[in-house]
Design a protein around this motif. Structure first.
Motif, PDB file in Angstrom:
ATOM      1  N   THR A 121       9.481  46.488  61.420  1.00  0.00           N
ATOM      2  CA  THR A 121       8.803  47.740  61.747  1.00  0.00           C
ATOM      3  C   THR A 121       8.647  48.582  60.472  1.00  0.00           C
ATOM      4  OG1 THR A 121      10.862  48.922  62.196  1.00  0.00           O
ATOM      5  CG2 THR A 121       9.860  47.711  64.041  1.00  0.00           C
ATOM      6  N   ARG A 122       7.944  49.682  60.613  1.00  0.00           N
ATOM      7  CA  ARG A 122       7.813  50.604  59.491  1.00  0.00           C
ATOM      8  C   ARG A 122       9.180  51.128  59.069  1.00  0.00           C
ATOM      9  NH1 ARG A 122       4.297  51.326  55.644  1.00  0.00           N
ATOM     10  NH2 ARG A 122       2.705  50.825  57.221  1.00  0.00           N
ATOM     11  N   GLN A 123      10.082  51.304  60.030  1.00  0.00           N
ATOM     12  CA  GLN A 123      11.428  51.767  59.713  1.00  0.00           C
ATOM     13  C   GLN A 123      12.184  50.727  58.886  1.00  0.00           C
ATOM     14  OE1 GLN A 123      10.018  52.032  62.814  1.00  0.00           O
ATOM     15  NE2 GLN A 123       9.619  54.241  62.496  1.00  0.00           N
ATOM     16  N   THR A 124      11.919  49.447  59.135  1.00  0.00           N
ATOM     17  CA  THR A 124      12.548  48.399  58.340  1.00  0.00           C
ATOM     18  C   THR A 124      12.135  48.516  56.879  1.00  0.00           C
ATOM     19  OG1 THR A 124      12.319  46.931  60.275  1.00  0.00           O
ATOM     20  CG2 THR A 124      12.968  45.915  58.183  1.00  0.00           C
ATOM     21  N   LEU A 125      10.835  48.726  56.662  1.00  0.00           N
ATOM     22  CA  LEU A 125      10.328  48.880  55.299  1.00  0.00           C
ATOM     23  C   LEU A 125      10.909  50.126  54.640  1.00  0.00           C
ATOM     24  CD1 LEU A 125       8.367  47.890  53.087  1.00  0.00           C
ATOM     25  CD2 LEU A 125       6.613  49.313  54.144  1.00  0.00           C
ATOM     26  N   ASP A 126      10.997  51.228  55.385  1.00  0.00           N
ATOM     27  CA  ASP A 126      11.546  52.457  54.828  1.00  0.00           C
ATOM     28  C   ASP A 126      12.994  52.265  54.389  1.00  0.00           C
ATOM     29  OD1 ASP A 126       9.152  53.752  55.252  1.00  0.00           O
ATOM     30  OD2 ASP A 126       9.789  54.694  57.139  1.00  0.00           O
ATOM     31  N   ARG A 127      13.766  51.509  55.176  1.00  0.00           N
ATOM     32  CA  ARG A 127      15.164  51.260  54.803  1.00  0.00           C
ATOM     33  C   ARG A 127      15.244  50.446  53.508  1.00  0.00           C
ATOM     34  NH1 ARG A 127      16.017  50.742  60.456  1.00  0.00           N
ATOM     35  NH2 ARG A 127      15.790  48.473  60.356  1.00  0.00           N
ATOM     36  N   LEU A 128      14.347  49.475  53.351  1.00  0.00           N
ATOM     37  CA  LEU A 128      14.350  48.690  52.121  1.00  0.00           C
ATOM     38  C   LEU A 128      13.957  49.550  50.922  1.00  0.00           C
ATOM     39  CD1 LEU A 128      12.863  45.225  53.206  1.00  0.00           C
ATOM     40  CD2 LEU A 128      15.254  45.934  52.988  1.00  0.00           C
ATOM     41  N   HIS A 129      13.024  50.478  51.131  1.00  0.00           N
ATOM     42  CA  HIS A 129      12.665  51.413  50.065  1.00  0.00           C
ATOM     43  C   HIS A 129      13.876  52.264  49.664  1.00  0.00           C
ATOM     44  CE1 HIS A 129       8.506  50.851  49.195  1.00  0.00           C
ATOM     45  NE2 HIS A 129       8.106  51.022  50.436  1.00  0.00           N
ATOM     46  N   THR A 130      14.600  52.756  50.639  1.00  0.00           N
ATOM     47  CA  THR A 130      15.780  53.571  50.366  1.00  0.00           C
ATOM     48  C   THR A 130      16.809  52.781  49.576  1.00  0.00           C
ATOM     49  OG1 THR A 130      15.418  54.861  52.386  1.00  0.00           O
ATOM     50  CG2 THR A 130      17.616  54.933  51.410  1.00  0.00           C
ATOM     51  N   GLU A 131      17.000  51.523  49.955  1.00  0.00           N
ATOM     52  CA  GLU A 131      17.943  50.671  49.230  1.00  0.00           C
ATOM     53  C   GLU A 131      17.459  50.412  47.804  1.00  0.00           C
ATOM     54  OE1 GLU A 131      18.621  47.098  51.427  1.00  0.00           O
ATOM     55  OE2 GLU A 131      19.225  48.156  53.260  1.00  0.00           O
ATOM     56  N   GLY A 132      16.145  50.234  47.649  1.00  0.00           N
ATOM     57  CA  GLY A 132      15.601  49.990  46.323  1.00  0.00           C
ATOM     58  C   GLY A 132      15.814  51.170  45.396  1.00  0.00           C
ATOM     59  N   VAL A 133      15.564  52.389  45.905  1.00  0.00           N
ATOM     60  CA  VAL A 133      15.784  53.586  45.101  1.00  0.00           C
ATOM     61  C   VAL A 133      17.268  53.733  44.768  1.00  0.00           C
ATOM     62  CG1 VAL A 133      15.647  56.102  45.071  1.00  0.00           C
ATOM     63  CG2 VAL A 133      13.753  54.763  46.005  1.00  0.00           C
ATOM     64  N   SER A 134      18.131  53.474  45.736  1.00  0.00           N
ATOM     65  CA  SER A 134      19.575  53.568  45.498  1.00  0.00           C
ATOM     66  C   SER A 134      20.019  52.589  44.410  1.00  0.00           C
ATOM     67  CB  SER A 134      20.344  53.290  46.792  1.00  0.00           C
ATOM     68  OG  SER A 134      20.047  54.267  47.769  1.00  0.00           O
ATOM     69  N   HIS A 135      19.403  51.408  44.412  1.00  0.00           N
ATOM     70  CA  HIS A 135      19.725  50.414  43.393  1.00  0.00           C
ATOM     71  C   HIS A 135      19.386  50.949  42.004  1.00  0.00           C
ATOM     72  CE1 HIS A 135      20.337  46.488  41.594  1.00  0.00           C
ATOM     73  NE2 HIS A 135      19.117  46.549  41.061  1.00  0.00           N
ATOM     74  N   LEU A 136      18.240  51.601  41.875  1.00  0.00           N
ATOM     75  CA  LEU A 136      17.860  52.172  40.584  1.00  0.00           C
ATOM     76  C   LEU A 136      18.801  53.301  40.178  1.00  0.00           C
ATOM     77  CD1 LEU A 136      15.254  50.465  40.784  1.00  0.00           C
ATOM     78  CD2 LEU A 136      14.002  52.478  40.011  1.00  0.00           C
ATOM     79  N   LEU A 137      19.170  54.143  41.134  1.00  0.00           N
ATOM     80  CA  LEU A 137      20.014  55.295  40.823  1.00  0.00           C
ATOM     81  C   LEU A 137      21.397  54.889  40.349  1.00  0.00           C
ATOM     82  CD1 LEU A 137      19.157  57.781  43.732  1.00  0.00           C
ATOM     83  CD2 LEU A 137      18.078  57.539  41.506  1.00  0.00           C
ATOM     84  N   SER A 138      21.805  53.664  40.652  1.00  0.00           N
ATOM     85  CA  SER A 138      23.137  53.200  40.254  1.00  0.00           C
ATOM     86  C   SER A 138      23.156  52.564  38.870  1.00  0.00           C
ATOM     87  CB  SER A 138      23.666  52.191  41.287  1.00  0.00           C
ATOM     88  OG  SER A 138      22.881  51.001  41.274  1.00  0.00           O
ATOM     89  N   ARG A 139      21.994  52.384  38.256  1.00  0.00           N
ATOM     90  CA  ARG A 139      21.944  51.744  36.950  1.00  0.00           C
ATOM     91  C   ARG A 139      22.455  52.677  35.866  1.00  0.00           C
ATOM     92  NH1 ARG A 139      15.973  48.779  37.116  1.00  0.00           N
ATOM     93  NH2 ARG A 139      16.421  47.401  38.877  1.00  0.00           N
ATOM     94  N   GLN A 140      23.138  52.087  34.882  1.00  0.00           N
ATOM     95  CA  GLN A 140      23.728  52.898  33.836  1.00  0.00           C
ATOM     96  C   GLN A 140      22.680  53.615  33.002  1.00  0.00           C
ATOM     97  OE1 GLN A 140      26.991  53.704  33.390  1.00  0.00           O
ATOM     98  NE2 GLN A 140      26.065  55.158  31.955  1.00  0.00           N
ATOM     99  N   ASP A 141      21.548  52.945  32.717  1.00  0.00           N
ATOM    100  CA  ASP A 141      20.535  53.610  31.905  1.00  0.00           C
ATOM    101  C   ASP A 141      19.886  54.761  32.673  1.00  0.00           C
ATOM    102  OD1 ASP A 141      19.325  51.809  33.615  1.00  0.00           O
ATOM    103  OD2 ASP A 141      17.757  51.230  32.209  1.00  0.00           O
ATOM    104  N   PHE A 142      19.833  54.665  34.009  1.00  0.00           N
ATOM    105  CA  PHE A 142      19.334  55.804  34.775  1.00  0.00           C
ATOM    106  C   PHE A 142      20.317  56.964  34.710  1.00  0.00           C
ATOM    107  CE2 PHE A 142      19.410  58.445  38.553  1.00  0.00           C
ATOM    108  CZ  PHE A 142      18.121  58.958  38.524  1.00  0.00           C
TER     109      PHE A 142
END
Length: 409
Positions: A121-142
């Motif tokens: 569903t669209r909610q499934t995609l939104d959750r993956l987007h949230t996880e993707g952003v969280s992955h970036l926010l955890s990077r040391q260079d970020f």
């Protein structure tokens, strides 16, 4: 799969502000069926010694942007009207392009896999987007970027690839699967920078709402529309500015890695002219050190490089080459390199990037085929003979051309 500013009918004219790491540019162009014809442009460098103090650096960018905006309204629009009598500012689209370090770009792949089948569903995609952003926010260079830039927000995201059971698809909603994967590109910008840039542009052009882009997204879309397919299915983008260089690896038509390294052409200018008080003064010194005669120290097509400049260029090359190999994931990097740099640097950077290197995986010497991004702008000029004045500002003309291509749905 690309989502963005898709328009069924294009504007008659376009104004683009390029907000780079060491300069700001602005252009007015007429939109034609073969590309955008430049009517007027201007560019200003930041004060050369402003970079070490971030607050001063940021304020200087705003002041430069405002000065160029005033030049646009006091001079640029009038020049455009003189060249093209049908010019109408109300029919003009306004856009600004942020380049690193004003945003942090990255790619993340997120997956939802279940033993029991589930409906996407669209909610499934939104959750993956949230996880993707969280992955970036955890990077040391970020984290390092955030320490300097402060509060931030998601400026852009692209659904580059959506996979059901490992297969790329365009129609996904409502499908029942065991695995759904997303590869997305995300651009995170300083909230203060976005707010201040919009405030300045709305002050200069109060009747226009500017569209916002990142340089990485536009270069990737330009590649996708102009070269993607066959032998050019893989490529490396290198965007060079005074302070930083961004390296992007494209595989199978999508960005797989995006990273900005803290080294650019300023390393050369500061080496050859450590006492210069402006970039122009340093560039003048560099021009004196780089002649057009052969002999010892010759680089590329007969350009002589001083020992100081050659050492600084090698330092830049080593940092970029290290990042390219890091992004290769242990296999041979793509052979095609698309270079986004001011044409003044082509004679120095292209030979460097073209030299042989030891490729990982095969452990053999390979070399890159380097093509300037400005090549794409030639498509807007009819005939085989491209006029010498055709490329007057590489960054502005490439970004304007890329926006005109239109971002894919």
């Amino acid at each position: 799969m690309w989502h963005g500013h898709k328009r069924s009918t294009g504007p008659a004219y376009r104004t683009v502000f390029d907000i780079g790491a060491t300069s700001v540019g602005v252009s007015v162009s007429k939109c034609t069926s073969t590309g955008d014809a430049l009517l007027w442009h201007a560019r200003l460098d930041y004060p050369y010694r402003a970079y070490r103090d971030y607050e001063r650096y940021e304020r200087t960018m705003y002041a430069t942007l405002l000065e160029l905006g005033m030049s646009l309204t006091s001079e640029g629009l009038a020049v455009a009207r003189d060249i093209d009598r049908s010019f109408n500012a109300s029919a003009m689209e306004v856009a600004f392009v942020l380049a690193p370090p004003w945003f942090y770009g990255g790619v993340a792949t997120t997956v939802r896999g279940e033993e029991q089948p589930f409906t996407v569903t669209r909610q499934t995609l939104d959750r993956l987007h949230t996880e993707g952003v969280s992955h970036l926010l955890s990077r040391q260079d970020f984290v390092s970027w955030e320490d300097v830039m402060g509060s931030h927000e998601l400026m852009e995201h692209l659904n580059q690839a959506l996979l059901l059971e490992g297969y790329p698809v365009q129609t996904w909603e409502g499908r029942t699967v065991h695995e759904f994967a997303l590869t997305g590109y995300y651009a995170i910008a300083s909230s203060n920078v976005l707010e201040q840039v919009r405030t300045i542009l709305e002050r200069v052009l109060p009747h226009h709402h500017p569209l916002a882009y990142t340089s990485t997204r536009l270069l990737a879309d330009l590649y996708h529309s102009a070269l993607w397919g066959g032998a050019t299915a893989q490529a490396i983008f290198i965007e060079v500015s005074g302070q930083v260089t961004t390296v992007v690896t494209m595989r199978k038509g999508i960005m797989r890695h995006v990273r900005t390294v803290p080294v650019g052409t300023d390393i050369v200018l500061r080496t050859v002219a450590p006492k210069a008080i402006s970039a122009k003064e340093a560039e003048s010194k560099l021009e004196l050190l780089m002649g057009t005669v052969g002999g010892a120290g010759t680089q590329g097509d007969g350009h002589r490089v001083s020992a100081e400049a050659r050492g600084a260029l090698e330092e830049w090359y080593n940092a970029v080459q290290e990042e390219i190999l890091a992004q290769s994931d242990g296999v041979t990097p793509p052979e095609l390199v698309l270079l986004m740099a001011d044409s003044r640097w082509h004679s120095a950077l292209i030979p460097l990037l073209s030299q042989p290197y030891l490729a990982p995986g095969v452990r053999e010497e390979r070399s890159f085929t380097v093509q300037p991004c400005s090549t794409f702008v030639s498509a807007s000029h009819e005939g085989d003979d491209i006029p010498p004045e055709a490329i007057r500002d590489v960054r502005l003309q490439v970004f304007t051309h890329a926006i005109g291509v239109g971002l894919r749905d």
